[in-house]
Design a protein around this motif. Structure first.
Motif, PDB file in Angstrom:
ATOM      1  N   SER A 161       2.687   2.333  -2.459  1.00  0.00           N
ATOM      2  CA  SER A 161       2.574   2.974  -3.768  1.00  0.00           C
ATOM      3  C   SER A 161       1.752   2.081  -4.674  1.00  0.00           C
ATOM      4  CB  SER A 161       3.965   3.215  -4.373  1.00  0.00           C
ATOM      5  OG  SER A 161       4.605   1.985  -4.608  1.00  0.00           O
ATOM      6  N   SER A 162       1.399   2.561  -5.788  1.00  0.00           N
ATOM      7  CA  SER A 162       0.613   1.751  -6.712  1.00  0.00           C
ATOM      8  C   SER A 162       1.485   0.655  -7.326  1.00  0.00           C
ATOM      9  CB  SER A 162       0.056   2.635  -7.824  1.00  0.00           C
ATOM     10  OG  SER A 162      -0.876   3.533  -7.296  1.00  0.00           O
ATOM     11  N   ASN A 163       0.832  -0.248  -7.976  1.00  0.00           N
ATOM     12  CA  ASN A 163       1.494  -1.336  -8.701  1.00  0.00           C
ATOM     13  C   ASN A 163       2.226  -2.310  -7.797  1.00  0.00           C
ATOM     14  OD1 ASN A 163       0.590   0.092 -10.873  1.00  0.00           O
ATOM     15  ND2 ASN A 163       2.566   0.928 -11.417  1.00  0.00           N
ATOM     16  N   GLN A 164       1.777  -2.449  -6.559  1.00  0.00           N
ATOM     17  CA  GLN A 164       2.407  -3.425  -5.685  1.00  0.00           C
ATOM     18  C   GLN A 164       1.594  -4.718  -5.693  1.00  0.00           C
ATOM     19  OE1 GLN A 164       5.408  -3.055  -4.183  1.00  0.00           O
ATOM     20  NE2 GLN A 164       5.411  -1.212  -5.438  1.00  0.00           N
ATOM     21  N   PRO A 165       2.250  -5.843  -5.950  1.00  0.00           N
ATOM     22  CA  PRO A 165       1.522  -7.110  -5.998  1.00  0.00           C
ATOM     23  C   PRO A 165       1.220  -7.649  -4.609  1.00  0.00           C
ATOM     24  CG  PRO A 165       3.849  -7.504  -6.328  1.00  0.00           C
ATOM     25  CD  PRO A 165       3.681  -6.009  -6.237  1.00  0.00           C
ATOM     26  N   GLY A 222       0.798  -1.224   0.000  1.00  0.00           N
ATOM     27  CA  GLY A 222       0.000   0.000   0.000  1.00  0.00           C
ATOM     28  C   GLY A 222       0.815   1.251   0.000  1.00  0.00           C
TER      29      GLY A 222
END
Lengths: 117, 114
Positions: free
Chosen positions: A101-105, A99
């Motif tokens: 940053s974006s694009n975290q799996p 959470g």
């Protein structure tokens, strides 16, 4: 990095018992955690999504009162299977995302095998 | 029809061969694509993570995404017996830290024989 620990790994208990499963993010803060259920030779089915400090969002068909989810801190979420019955026997897996940053799996725990006798 | 289709296998290959895995999907909103490896009685382990179309390589693993065809692939070069596992494709329309839900394929069981 991104290690998720799930405990216990195996539970065998009698019908009617309540079982608590813990999911911890060991080296990162997980604002969002997910709980899945997996039947043998089938894929993961999302049960609920939980954000730290707020109520979980359950998927359609998942009983909120049956599967209690608590996400009290940024590193711990718990799933309690209340009054478990044999049909609740399954492999339960949690996952967590940073959470930050974006694009975290999502990173998964090793699962809990629950067997209700 | 399932949103994500994946052949469950099993797929058996000799050691050293290239393993080719793929998934098709129907939801054109999917933008984030992942491949997970799952050993028996373990949780899925993230192998590859890609955003939108294109190729990504990491060691012996190559992931390809073709959004125009709604088709993703994973290739494993120089396969080893330790690569024997179930490989799950997963995809999402949003980043998962923005409540993006993952849709999983059924998983393909891969067996690499010595």
């Amino acid at each position: 990095g991104a290690v998720v620990s799930q405990h216990p790994s195996r539970v065998i208990c009698k019908s009617g018992t309540s079982v608590k499963i813990e999911c911890r993010s060991l080296d990162f803060q997980a604002t969002t955690m997910f709980w899945y259920r997996q039947f043998p030779k089938q894929s993961l089915m999302l049960m609920a999504t939980s954000n730290e400090g707020s109520k979980a969002t359950y998927e359609q068909g998942v009983e909120k009162d049956k599967f209690l989810i608590n996400h009290a801190s940024l590193t711990l979420s718990t799933l309690t299977v209340t009054s478990a019955h044999p049909e609740d026997s399954s492999f339960y897996i949690c996952s967590a995302t940073t959470g930050w940053s974006s694009n975290q799996p999502q990173h998964f725990g090793d699962g809990t095998r629950l067997s209700i006798l | 029809q399932k949103e994500v289709e994946q052949d469950p296998g099993p797929l058996s290959v000799p050691e050293g061969a290239i393993v080719s895995l793929n998934c098709t999907y129907s939801n054109s909103a999917f933008q984030y694509f992942m491949w997970y490896r799952q050993y028996s009685r373990k949780g899925p382990e993230l192998l590859m993570y890609t955003y939108s179309s294109g190729n990504k390589e990491d060691g012996r693993f190559t992931a390809q995404v073709d959004k125009s065809s709604k088709y993703i692939s994973l290739f494993i070069r120089d396969s080893q017996p330790s690569d024997s596992a179930t490989y799950l494709c997963a995809m999402s329309a949003k980043p998962t830290d923005s409540w993006g839900k993952l849709q999983f394929g059924a998983g393909t069981q891969v067996v690499v024989t010595p």
